[in-house]
Enzyme design. Structure first.
Site, short mmCIF file in Angstrom:
data_model
loop_
_atom_site.label_atom_id
_atom_site.label_comp_id
_atom_site.label_asym_id
_atom_site.label_seq_id
_atom_site.Cartn_x
_atom_site.Cartn_y
_atom_site.Cartn_z
N TYR A 2 47.62 33.22 48.26
CA TYR A 2 46.22 32.82 47.58
C TYR A 2 46.06 31.03 47.71
O TYR A 2 45.86 30.36 47.24
CB TYR A 2 45.52 33.01 46.53
CG TYR A 2 45.65 34.54 46.05
CD1 TYR A 2 45.50 35.90 46.77
CD2 TYR A 2 45.55 34.56 44.43
CE1 TYR A 2 45.67 36.67 46.45
CE2 TYR A 2 45.50 36.10 44.49
CZ TYR A 2 45.39 37.56 45.08
OH TYR A 2 45.20 37.99 44.65
N LEU A 45 35.34 44.01 38.76
CA LEU A 45 33.65 44.77 39.06
C LEU A 45 33.78 44.46 41.36
O LEU A 45 32.13 44.44 41.13
CB LEU A 45 32.99 43.28 40.01
CG LEU A 45 32.62 42.26 38.11
CD1 LEU A 45 32.57 40.87 37.98
CD2 LEU A 45 32.32 43.15 36.65
N ARG A 53 34.20 43.55 43.21
CA ARG A 53 34.66 42.23 44.16
C ARG A 53 32.87 41.45 43.68
O ARG A 53 32.96 40.80 44.85
CB ARG A 53 35.20 42.70 45.42
CG ARG A 53 36.45 43.02 45.76
CD ARG A 53 37.16 43.58 46.74
NE ARG A 53 37.96 43.71 46.07
CZ ARG A 53 39.93 43.16 46.82
NH1 ARG A 53 39.04 41.83 47.27
NH2 ARG A 53 39.90 43.06 47.26
N GLY A 54 32.05 41.82 42.94
CA GLY A 54 30.70 41.69 43.00
C GLY A 54 29.94 42.45 43.01
O GLY A 54 28.79 42.23 42.89
N SER A 90 28.04 43.86 39.99
CA SER A 90 27.82 43.12 39.06
C SER A 90 25.77 42.76 38.85
O SER A 90 26.14 42.19 37.96
CB SER A 90 28.00 41.17 39.52
OG SER A 90 27.08 40.94 40.68
N1 LIG Z 1 46.48 43.38 43.58
C1 LIG Z 1 45.47 43.00 44.63
O1 LIG Z 1 46.21 43.63 45.79
C2 LIG Z 1 44.15 42.01 44.29
C3 LIG Z 1 43.66 42.23 45.62
C4 LIG Z 1 42.37 41.70 44.99
C5 LIG Z 1 42.56 41.12 43.86
N2 LIG Z 1 43.69 40.75 43.15
C6 LIG Z 1 43.73 40.43 41.55
O2 LIG Z 1 42.64 40.02 41.18
C7 LIG Z 1 41.78 40.00 40.74
C8 LIG Z 1 39.83 40.14 39.98
O3 LIG Z 1 40.01 40.80 41.14
P1 LIG Z 1 38.39 40.05 42.29
O4 LIG Z 1 37.92 38.50 42.02
O5 LIG Z 1 38.70 41.15 43.61
O6 LIG Z 1 37.23 41.23 40.70
P2 LIG Z 1 35.60 41.57 40.78
O7 LIG Z 1 36.28 40.28 39.14
O8 LIG Z 1 35.88 42.15 40.41
O9 LIG Z 1 34.88 40.48 41.74
C9 LIG Z 1 35.40 38.96 41.32
C10 LIG Z 1 33.87 38.59 41.71
O10 LIG Z 1 32.75 38.98 41.25
C11 LIG Z 1 32.14 38.17 41.04
N3 LIG Z 1 30.90 37.78 39.81
C12 LIG Z 1 32.56 37.47 39.16
N4 LIG Z 1 31.98 37.99 37.73
C13 LIG Z 1 30.50 37.44 37.99
C14 LIG Z 1 29.59 37.65 37.14
N5 LIG Z 1 29.35 37.16 35.79
N6 LIG Z 1 28.01 38.08 37.65
C15 LIG Z 1 28.38 38.23 38.84
N7 LIG Z 1 29.16 38.23 39.62
C16 LIG Z 1 29.87 38.13 39.34
C17 LIG Z 1 31.80 36.37 42.59
O11 LIG Z 1 31.67 36.92 43.31
P3 LIG Z 1 30.59 35.41 43.39
O12 LIG Z 1 31.01 34.64 43.12
O13 LIG Z 1 30.90 34.99 45.45
O14 LIG Z 1 29.13 35.86 43.61
C18 LIG Z 1 33.93 36.92 42.22
O15 LIG Z 1 34.51 36.28 43.26
C19 LIG Z 1 41.83 38.37 41.67
O16 LIG Z 1 41.35 37.59 41.33
C20 LIG Z 1 43.19 38.11 42.26
O17 LIG Z 1 43.42 37.60 41.16
C21 LIG Z 1 44.67 41.00 43.71
#
Ligand SMILES: NC(=O)c1ccc[n+]([C@@H]2O[C@H](COP(=O)([O-])OP(=O)(O)OC[C@H]3O[C@@H](n4cnc5c(N)ncnc54)[C@H](OP(=O)(O)O)[C@@H]3O)[C@@H](O)[C@H]2O)c1
Length: 331
Positions: free
Chosen positions: A55, A204, A206-207, A210
């Site tokens: 990352y 979420l 990825r947002g 949300s």
């Molecule tokens: N194993 C794998 O293949 C894999 C793949 C992806 C991720 N991951 C891990 O899983 C973690 C979480 O995944 P993710 O970041 O994709 O998931 P997520 O929690 O579904 O989405 C995160 C995004 O949602 C938005 N968000 C977060 N909190 C919010 C709120 N309270 N209100 C509105 N929007 C909100 C933000 O986007 P904005 O800030 O852009 O608005 C943030 O970047 C990653 O950080 C990573 O460590 C693993």
């Protein structure tokens, strides 16, 4: 913060913080605010901080290392490895050979400034390396004291069984949300049979789940979501309509859509550790809020009527990336 047991071995805060978006894939983030967010999470009893050595090609580990410098014991650092990046950020392959992972681990420990990693997991199952070799090498690192727990990411049931027969697996990381439920078919039952925890990412979507995402949002170049099938064209319109239904229900409950989407994952079993991808403290507040209300069986039925299991439009990754998911093989 509610505590949950990681594979019956260690008590940890039920929610984990996903740090990826602080350094990569979702456009630019504010470094000071990211560190503040990690501190706020640790203050509230979140332990799991999830990252990958790829990352930001190490930038995310350097950030986390700075954030946990004076409070290593509060954090449970989960690191994925094996994905290969080029200097321009391109994805150029996967390498989980024993020699490669020992090299990755050595650099990870230095970047984080720690003497051990709490959970070490190959980011993808490498088609060129038997899982027994990869897991066997991580087990050597456990025995040497550099790693505490072994994990997998996006692994299918057969691979999980082979890995667990080689050395004890504590957690498997896979996408799980109201929009991504294929894990329920056989992976989650396999984990439950073997006593392995699920680390759920993308709760979420990825947002998208949300309640704050709009079709008008412009994305920075390189933002993963600009090429993600669920975020583009007619699929996005369809998916946002589904979220509107959830928004109305969240309003009735007096909670945010993000808290509700997270709570739905939390409610699927106490062997699940949802990762919340906040990169600002105001976003993290929705994770804390999910600890302040309960969902009844009736609530869960209503939510699943609003977003039926396969209602989402679009796959979770583009087709070439879907092809790299051992967890999706044969679907
Ligand atoms: N194993 C794998 O293949 C894999 C793949 C992806 C991720 N991951 C891990 O899983 C973690 C979480 O995944 P993710 O970041 O994709 O998931 P997520 O929690 O579904 O989405 C995160 C995004 O949602 C938005 N968000 C977060 N909190 C919010 C709120 N309270 N209100 C509105 N929007 C909100 C933000 O986007 P904005 O800030 O852009 O608005 C943030 O970047 C990653 O950080 C990573 O460590 C693993």
């Amino acid at each position: 913060m509610e505590k949950r047991s990681l594979a019956g071995k260690q008590e940890l805060g039920a929610i984990g913080l996903g740090a990826m978006g602080m350094s990569d894939l979702y456009g630019t983030a504010d470094r000071a605010e990211s560190i503040k967010t990690i501190h706020a999470a640790l203050d509230a009893g979140i332990n799991i901080i999830d990252t990958g050595d790829f990352y930001g090609s190490g930038a995310n580990e350097l950030l986390i290392g700075e954030a946990v410098r004076d409070r290593r014991d509060d954090a449970f650092i989960a690191v994925k490895f094996g994905a290969l990046r080029s200097p321009d950020g391109g994805w150029v392959g996967i390498d989980t050979r024993p020699a490669a992972l020992k090299n990755f681990l050595a650099m990870t420990l230095k970047r984080l400034g720690v003497d051990h990693i709490d959970l070490y997991q190959p980011a993808r199952i490498d088609p060129n390396v038997p899982i027994e070799e990869t897991v066997g090498a991580i087990q050597e690192m456990v025995q040497a004291g550099y790693v505490r727990h072994i994990g997998l990411s996006e692994a299918g049931s057969e691979t999980i069984r082979r890995a667990h027969a080689t050395a004890p697996i504590s957690a498997v990381q896979t996408e799980y949300s109201l929009f991504s439920r294929t894990v329920e078919d056989d992976i989650l039952p396999t984990l439950r049979e073997l006593g392995i925890s699920l680390s759920a990412y993308g709760v979420l979507s990825r947002g998208l789940l949300s309640g704050k995402w709009t079709a008008e949002r412009t994305l920075a170049p390189g933002d993963f979501r600009g090429r993600a099938p669920r975020f583009t064209g007619d699929a996005l319109q369809h998916n946002l309509k589904l979220v509107e239904g959830l928004k109305a229900f969240a309003g009735e409950k007096g909670v945010s859509v993000a808290s509700l989407a997270l709570k739905w994952v939390l409610a699927q079993g106490d062997d699940i550790f949802p990762l919340f991808g906040a990169r600002r403290t105001d976003q993290l507040a929705d994770a804390f809020a999910s600890m302040t209300f309960d969902l009844t069986q009736d609530d869960l039925k209503k939510i699943e009527a609003l977003i039926p299991r396969d209602a989402v439009s679009g796959t979770r990754y583009a087709s070439y990336e879907m092809g790299m998911l051992d967890s999706e093989r044969g679907r």
